[in-house]
Structures are given as C-alpha cells and as structure tokens.
Design an enzyme around this catalytic site. Structure first.
Site, short mmCIF file in Angstrom:
data_model
loop_
_atom_site.label_atom_id
_atom_site.label_comp_id
_atom_site.label_asym_id
_atom_site.label_seq_id
_atom_site.Cartn_x
_atom_site.Cartn_y
_atom_site.Cartn_z
CG HIS A 115 1.79 3.69 -5.88
ND1 HIS A 115 2.41 3.63 -4.65
CD2 HIS A 115 0.74 2.83 -5.80
CE1 HIS A 115 1.77 2.78 -3.86
NE2 HIS A 115 0.75 2.29 -4.54
CG HIS A 179 -5.84 -3.07 -1.52
ND1 HIS A 179 -4.92 -3.85 -2.19
CD2 HIS A 179 -5.30 -1.83 -1.50
CE1 HIS A 179 -3.88 -3.12 -2.54
NE2 HIS A 179 -4.09 -1.89 -2.13
#
Length: 316
Positions: A115, A179
C-alpha cells in the site's frame, strides 16, 4: 519537457478508521487538489519512490534501493493486487544510468509493492494501471539505514536520467511524516516477529487479517490517547516541509536516523521517499512548491502531508 512532483503521506487506515468529520473533509479536499494538479499536468510516466512494510522486502535480503523492472501489488489493506504497468526498457536504462553514477542499486524482475507505493496512485488516478510507472523501493523501515546524503544522491541520479526526457515525468514520493505505527523492530522482536521480518512472504489470509487488525486497533487506541506508541511531532513535520519548500535539498543531509527515531518515530524514515523525489526534481532544475497541506492525524498515526511542485519556469 515539464517535470512535476507529488509527495504525500499514506495510511492503510484511510478506509478503516473514522477521524472527525472536519479532519476527513480537509484530507479529502487536499486529495482533490492533488488530483487536479496531476490531471492538469497529464503525466506520460510516473516515477514512484515508495517504501515497503515487510510485504515485499524482508531481512533475508534488504537493499537500500531497488528499481523494479516488473512489479505487482500485494493487495494488503485491500490495496491494488495485480501487475503494474512498468515499461521495462525504461526501468532497465534507468538502473544502468544510476549504477554508472556510482550508486549501487538493486533491481528486481518480480518486485512486490504494498500500500505504501500504490496508495498515492490509487488516490490520484483511481487505479494503478492507466499510467506507466517505474516503481522504486527505498528502504524506510529496516535498519541499517544509509545516510540521508546517499538518499539524496540516489534521487539526484534518478532525476538526471529523466532531465532531458521527451516525456512528461511525475515524481511521486510516499510516506511519513512523523509516524510510529506498531511495526516490529528487529532488535526487540520476538522469535515469531523475527520470522515475519525475515521471510513473511505470502501470508495466509488469516495471518494478514490479524496483522492488519492489530494496526487498526492501535490507531483507534492512539486517537483515544491510550496507545503505547510515540506521539506525532508537528514541529518536526513542519521543519521538514520547510526544507522541501526551500529547494535546498542538500539540507536533507543533516537528518540522522537515530534522531529521527527519537523525535519523529521509527517510521518517520519514510520521508526518504520524499527526499528521493525532491532530489530527483531538483536535478531537473530549480523548482517551486505549488501546494502544501499538513495536519497531524492520530487516527492515521501520521503527521499527514501533501505537496505538489513543478520546475520554476513551468506555468502550471
């Protein structure tokens, strides 16, 4: 011919969690800005710098960079599963050029991309196949990491190859910003996790579902203030975007892996794809950023950024 850039955060959680309506609306509006930019630019070829999350690349052999001569999507998180439209002759010539410039890059004739690489194309084009793409893997999760100066040099070599192209080239960089999702680290992994990180190809549907459920559950807990992962760092994100906007890509060299871990999260290294893409565009000429979006979004476990850029002398 014109060259352009689109860099954007990605998140497998886009369709699995529900941020507040105003947050979702702002992200959707930013995606539409990016779509309009790419639609107006009408690229002939996409050069896609993307990470992997132990779906296609593993510790049995982990290169810092890899150019795909052929590639297929892994289909994780319901992302694109199937063959990408890769012009093999272009990918081969690019790899030869990069190697000739002193950058040791791996190649793959059966690359698998997850992804992290395909989501920007799905969002922008609605599909992955319509526009030819050269997929480029940049290691963004698995230590050891090459210095950021090497990432910049790699992106520059890629950009130099396309600088005189007769095609309209769109550089895409995907990932980050701050992140810290629950990706196992090899230094602290359990035996089962080490097996996944080393040779986790072709998981059973049950194993993939369990892994994805863990991430989704963590995102919901993080949004509720109850998850044991590092918080987002908007100050770090905005400082990184400042460098992108400045055009001084050499300033990326100051980023250190240990510091990034400590202040922005273990997956903040995905910005290496942005560094590659911006360095590629800079190799084609001075550039200007035409659009910037940023918002820290806990539901996506990401400081979420989107930028577009063109060469300074381009009217778009």
């Amino acid at each position: 011919m014109p060259h352009a850039l689109l860099c954007m955060s990605h998140s497998p959680l886009l369709h699995h969690v529900d941020p507040p309506e105003d947050v979702k609306a702002s992200v959707d509006a930013a995606f539409e800005q990016a779509r309009a930019f790419v639609r107006d630019f009408a690229p002939d070829l996409v050069v896609n710098f993307g990470p992997d999350h132990y779906n296609g690349f593993f510790y049995d052999l982990m290169p810092p960079f890899c150019i795909g001569y052929r590639a297929r999507g892994t289909g994780d998180y319901d992302s694109f599963a199937g063959e990408l439209n890769v012009p093999t002759d272009v990918a081969e010539a690019l790899a030869e050029h990069v190697i000739d410039r002193g950058i040791d890059v791996a190649i793959s004739r059966q690359m698998e991309v997850d992804h992290g690489a395909v989501q920007p194309m799905e969002i922008i084009f609605g599909d992955v196949a319509p526009v030819p793409v050269v997929p480029i893997f940049v290691n963004s999760v698995a230590r050891p990491f090459v210095k950021m100066s090497r990432v910049r040099a790699f992106g520059q070599a890629v950009g130099e190859y396309f600088a005189s192209s007769n095609s309209r080239i769109l550089f895409i960089g995907s990932g980050g910003l701050s992140h810290d999702p629950p990706v196992p680290q090899i230094a602290t992994a359990t035996e089962a996790q080490r097996k996944l990180l080393t040779d986790g190809r072709n998981p059973t549907p049950e194993a993939r579902a369990a892994r994805q459920t863990r991430v989704i559950d963590t995102a919901r807990a993080f949004a509720a203030g109850d998850a044991d992962i590092m918080d987002l760092n908007p100050d770090w994100d905005r400082a990184f975007l400042d460098v992108c906007r400045s055009g001084r890509v050499e300033n990326f060299d100051g980023y250190r892996a240990e510091e990034m871990d400590a202040v922005a999260g273990h997956s903040a290294h995905e910005v290496r794809n942005w560094v590659s893409a911006y360095s590629a565009l800079a190799a084609c000429g001075d550039y200007r950023v035409t659009y910037e979006f940023y918002r820290p979004i806990k539901e996506y476990i990401a400081g979420f950024g989107i930028t577009t850029a063109v060469l300074a002398n381009e009217p778009i």
